[in-house]
Every structure is written in C-alpha cells, then in structure tokens.
Write an enzyme that holds these catalytic residues in place. Structure first.
Site, PDB file in Angstrom:
ATOM      1  N   ASP A 255      60.707   0.500  15.839  1.00  0.00           N
ATOM      2  CA  ASP A 255      61.450   1.124  14.018  1.00  0.00           C
ATOM      3  C   ASP A 255      60.695   0.479  13.346  1.00  0.00           C
ATOM      4  O   ASP A 255      61.075   0.410  12.091  1.00  0.00           O
ATOM      5  CB  ASP A 255      62.753  -0.338  14.477  1.00  0.00           C
TER       6      ASP A 255
ATOM      7  N   TYR B  79      66.189  -9.432  11.399  1.00  0.00           N
ATOM      8  CA  TYR B  79      66.447 -10.825  11.181  1.00  0.00           C
ATOM      9  C   TYR B  79      67.509 -11.786  10.710  1.00  0.00           C
ATOM     10  O   TYR B  79      67.974 -12.467  10.738  1.00  0.00           O
ATOM     11  CB  TYR B  79      65.284 -10.471   9.834  1.00  0.00           C
TER      12      TYR B  79
END
Length: 295
Positions: free
Chosen positions: A72, A189
């Site tokens: 990613d 995140y």
C-alpha cells in the site's frame, strides 16, 4: 472500456520478491505485444531489460495504464504522482496488508489479462491537499491519499490547537495530534486511533484526535467538500510536524495554520471484476467469517 497499449510499471525497491514479480509482469505484457515502460528507479536494478524508461511523473503522461508492484505504501506514493494525469492505476500486492494493491502474485497473469480485456472495475478515490501557512504565506504543501497528520514529531509533549471547519470554530484541544483522513485512509492510521471505517465511495472526511486530553473528544465525519483549518497555539514551545501519508513531512511553528481540503484531481484505481470491499476488510482486518447454515 479503454484499450490499454502503453503500460507503465512501478516497483518497490529493496525487495527481491518485487523484482521477481516485475520481471514476470514485464514478460507477460511484452508477450501480449504491449508497449511497456519502466519507472527509472526500478529499471536501474533490472540490468538488460531493454525497455523504455521514464520518471514516475512522466509515466502519467505517456501511459494509459500504470501497474504498481509492492504494498500500500508503494501505491500511496504512486497515487500522489499520477492522480493529476487521470491515468488508471492497478496494484499487484507484494506488501503485507494490500488494501490498495489487491492482485495476488499467484494470480498475476489471470487478473492482469482480464483487466487488459476490459474486465475490470474503476474507482475514483479522492486525495487531500495540505498547506501550512505562516503569517498568511505558504511554507509547506503536500498531497495525501490516506491522511494528513499533525503530530509532535520527536517530542513527547502534547499539541495545543484549534480546529475550524468551513470557517466555523469547532473546538480547542490538547492532544498527541490530529488525523484528517479520506475514506481510503479510514482503514489506516485513523482506524488505529479509534476512527470509523468509511466505504471508499463516500464523499466524506474524518477528523480523528490522537489521545485527546478530554474524554468527550470523538472523531467527526464531515462533508468531503469541507475546508479544515488547524491553528497551532502560539504559546507552544515545540514545533509539530505535518505528515502526508507518512511519507512527506514538513514542520509547523507556534502560530502556524494547517489547511486541509479535497484535491481536485482523483486517483483512478482499477480492480478485478471480483473485487469486494467487504471481503477485503474481512480478510485484512480479521473479521469473523459467515455463520454456518446461512445462504
């Protein structure tokens, strides 16, 4: 469906598995009589490749499909460079999670062939653009497919800031930082900081405080066209950092303002026809499987 004739390849450096997959992909595309262009950094570690090379920025101008081999993180870097060119991007996973690079190496030839034959899905993923201003003058700029994060950098002290959305005051806060994420970044995140998972088709932005010094502080989901402003307290003695996708970084001083909004250009992400977002979440995040006895 588009016909792809000029195909660019981007590969993550420092991995023998990536190099092996890039070689396989190169041979496969050449056997199909396509014009293959290698990003110059990966070309440097493939001696004798005999192909045209290009910078990442130029790939978007000369290719009508770019294939990213990596994880990613590789896709995030490619997205920021290629979104402005509107070139479709396909990912082959050689990383760990693979939310964005969803073709497995063992199905490379099958899935890429299907895409080349027009059997694919297209998603338009929006990016964020961030700008730090000091006394009204821009001192740092960056784009992000996942998130823009205000954090204390090497300091362990909290950041004091005020948040404004579309010119309206929202709150003042002391926290370890603030995450502003796209739906794409909601599984990154922001998720680990307690934010919600947002379907990538949503036109929304999530604002997630990091370890706020108040129990009532919660993530906020706002309209995707919102303009956010974060004012760093002028009384602070530390210089917080702003990170775009955890890859581009710049520094704020006390009194600086961070401005975040949707970027005009979007990433055109290509998936195989059998792509299923909920299956990706279930697999990558370890969700429970279906109960037995149900259709």
């Amino acid at each position: 469906m588009e016909q792809f004739r000029n195909v660019g390849i981007i590969g993550r450096l420092g991995s023998t598995r990536v190099l092996e997959t890039v070689r396989r992909l190169k041979r496969f595309l050449i056997d199909r009589h396509l014009h293959v262009i290698l990003e110059d950094t990966i070309a440097d570690v493939l001696p004798g490749h005999g192909l045209q090379t290009s910078s990442r920025k130029m790939l978007g101008e000369v290719c009508d499909l770019v294939i990213v081999v990596g994880g990613d993180g590789s896709m995030l870097g490619a997205a920021r460079a290629l979104a402005r060119h509107k070139v479709p991007v396909l990912g082959i996973n050689r990383g760990s999670l693979g939310f964005l690079t969803d073709i497995r190496p063992d199905e490379l030839e099958l899935k890429v062939a299907q895409v080349l034959e027009g059997q694919y899905l297209t998603e338009n993923r929006f990016l964020l653009e961030a700008e730090v201003r000091r006394q009204g003058e821009a001192i740092g700029q960056g784009d992000a497919l996942n998130d823009v994060v205000l954090h204390p950098g090497k300091s362990t002290r909290m950041i004091e800031f005020e948040l404004y959305i579309d010119g309206q005051f929202v709150c003042s806060q002391k926290a370890d930082g603030l995450i502003v994420a796209t739906p794409t970044g909601s599984t990154a995140y922001a998720l680990s900081a307690g934010g919600p998972i947002m379907h990538p088709k949503l036109d929304a932005i999530v604002v997630v405080p990091m370890y706020p010094h108040t129990l009532s502080s919660r993530p906020i989901v706002v309209d995707g066209n919102s303009e956010l402003k974060v004012v760093v307290s002028p009384d602070m003695t530390i210089y917080p950092q702003v990170s775009c996708d955890g890859q581009n970084h710049f520094t704020c001083a006390p009194g600086d303002t961070l401005h975040v909004a949707k970027k005009a250009q979007k990433l055109r992400l290509i998936h195989p026809l059998d792509h299923n977002y909920y299956e990706v979440c279930r697999t990558k995040l370890g969700w429970g499987s279906r109960l037995g006895g149900h259709d």
